[in-house]
Design a protein around this motif. Structure first.
Motif, PDB file in Angstrom:
ATOM      1  N   SER A  80       0.598  -1.057  -0.214  1.00  0.00           N
ATOM      2  CA  SER A  80       0.035   0.164   0.180  1.00  0.00           C
ATOM      3  C   SER A  80       0.921   1.483   0.178  1.00  0.00           C
ATOM      4  N   PRO A  81       0.737   2.563  -0.390  1.00  0.00           N
ATOM      5  CA  PRO A  81       1.399   3.559   0.086  1.00  0.00           C
ATOM      6  C   PRO A  81       0.669   4.258   1.113  1.00  0.00           C
ATOM      7  N   THR A  82      -0.185   4.241   1.397  1.00  0.00           N
ATOM      8  CA  THR A  82      -0.488   4.670   2.576  1.00  0.00           C
ATOM      9  C   THR A  82      -0.935   3.993   3.681  1.00  0.00           C
ATOM     10  N   GLU A  83      -1.163   4.155   5.138  1.00  0.00           N
ATOM     11  CA  GLU A  83      -1.086   3.155   5.520  1.00  0.00           C
ATOM     12  C   GLU A  83      -2.999   2.554   5.444  1.00  0.00           C
ATOM     13  N   LEU A  84      -3.135   1.619   5.613  1.00  0.00           N
ATOM     14  CA  LEU A  84      -4.611   1.614   6.215  1.00  0.00           C
ATOM     15  C   LEU A  84      -5.152   0.936   7.098  1.00  0.00           C
ATOM     16  N   ARG A  85      -6.563   1.218   7.611  1.00  0.00           N
ATOM     17  CA  ARG A  85      -7.086   0.667   8.417  1.00  0.00           C
ATOM     18  C   ARG A  85      -8.325   0.027   8.533  1.00  0.00           C
ATOM     19  N   LEU A  86      -8.528  -1.524   9.385  1.00  0.00           N
ATOM     20  CA  LEU A  86      -9.066  -2.836   9.238  1.00  0.00           C
ATOM     21  C   LEU A  86     -10.274  -2.343  10.033  1.00  0.00           C
ATOM     22  N   ILE A  87     -11.952  -2.303   9.114  1.00  0.00           N
ATOM     23  CA  ILE A  87     -13.106  -1.198   9.500  1.00  0.00           C
ATOM     24  C   ILE A  87     -13.796  -2.452  10.491  1.00  0.00           C
ATOM     25  N   GLY A  88     -14.062  -3.923   9.072  1.00  0.00           N
ATOM     26  CA  GLY A  88     -14.218  -4.629   9.416  1.00  0.00           C
ATOM     27  C   GLY A  88     -14.803  -6.090   8.412  1.00  0.00           C
TER      28      GLY A  88
END
Length: 119
Positions: A80-88
Motif C-alpha cells: 500500500s502507498p499509505t497506511e490502511l485501517r481494518l474496519i470490519g
C-alpha cells in the motif's frame, strides 16, 4: 533476537473477570507493530501496517481456545502507498478497509476481495 513480551488483556462484563492471552513469539515476529485488535466471529483479528522498504497492510486471524492462541493464519498482506485501517468484514470474510484520501482529507471505505486479491 529477543522480542518484547506482548499479551491481549480482556475483561468479561458478565463475570467481571480479566483474561490474559499471551502472543506466541513465532506470531509476534510477523505482526505489524503497533497492531489493532478486533474480532471475526469467535476469532481475534490483528491488523496493522508493516513499514520497511515498502509499506504493507497485514491482517491475521487468531483462533483462541481456553485462553491460548491455538492457531493463527495470515488473511492478507498487501502493498500500500499509505497506511490502511481494518474496519470490519462482510459475510464472505472479505475485509472492509479504510483508505485515506489525501486530496480531500477524508477516507474511502473499500472492500478487499481475498479470493481474487483485488480491491
Amino acid at each position: 533476537m529477543s522480542y518484547k513480551s506482548y499479551a491481549i488483556i480482556s475483561f468479561d462484563l458478565v463475570t467481571h473477570r480479566f483474561q490474559m492471552i499471551d502472543i506466541p513469539d513465532q506470531l509476534l515476529r510477523q505482526l505489524p507493530l503497533p497492531f489493532k485488535v478486533s474480532s471475526l466471529g469467535d476469532n481475534l483479528v490483528m491488523s496493522g501496517n508493516i513499514e520497511g522498504d515498502d509499506l504493507f497492510f497485514s491482517v491475521w486471524v487468531l483462533q483462541v481456545i481456553g485462553g491460548t492462541i491455538s492457531s493463527f493464519t495470515q488473511l492478507l498482506n498487501v502493498p500500500s502507498p499509505t497506511e490502511l485501517r481494518l474496519i470490519g468484514f462482510d459475510e464472505n470474510i472479505d475485509p472492509f478497509i479504510e483508505v485515506p484520501n489525501e486530496d480531500e482529507g477524508a477516507a474511502n471505505l473499500v472492500l478487499y476481495k481475498v479470493a481474487t486479491g483485488n480491491f
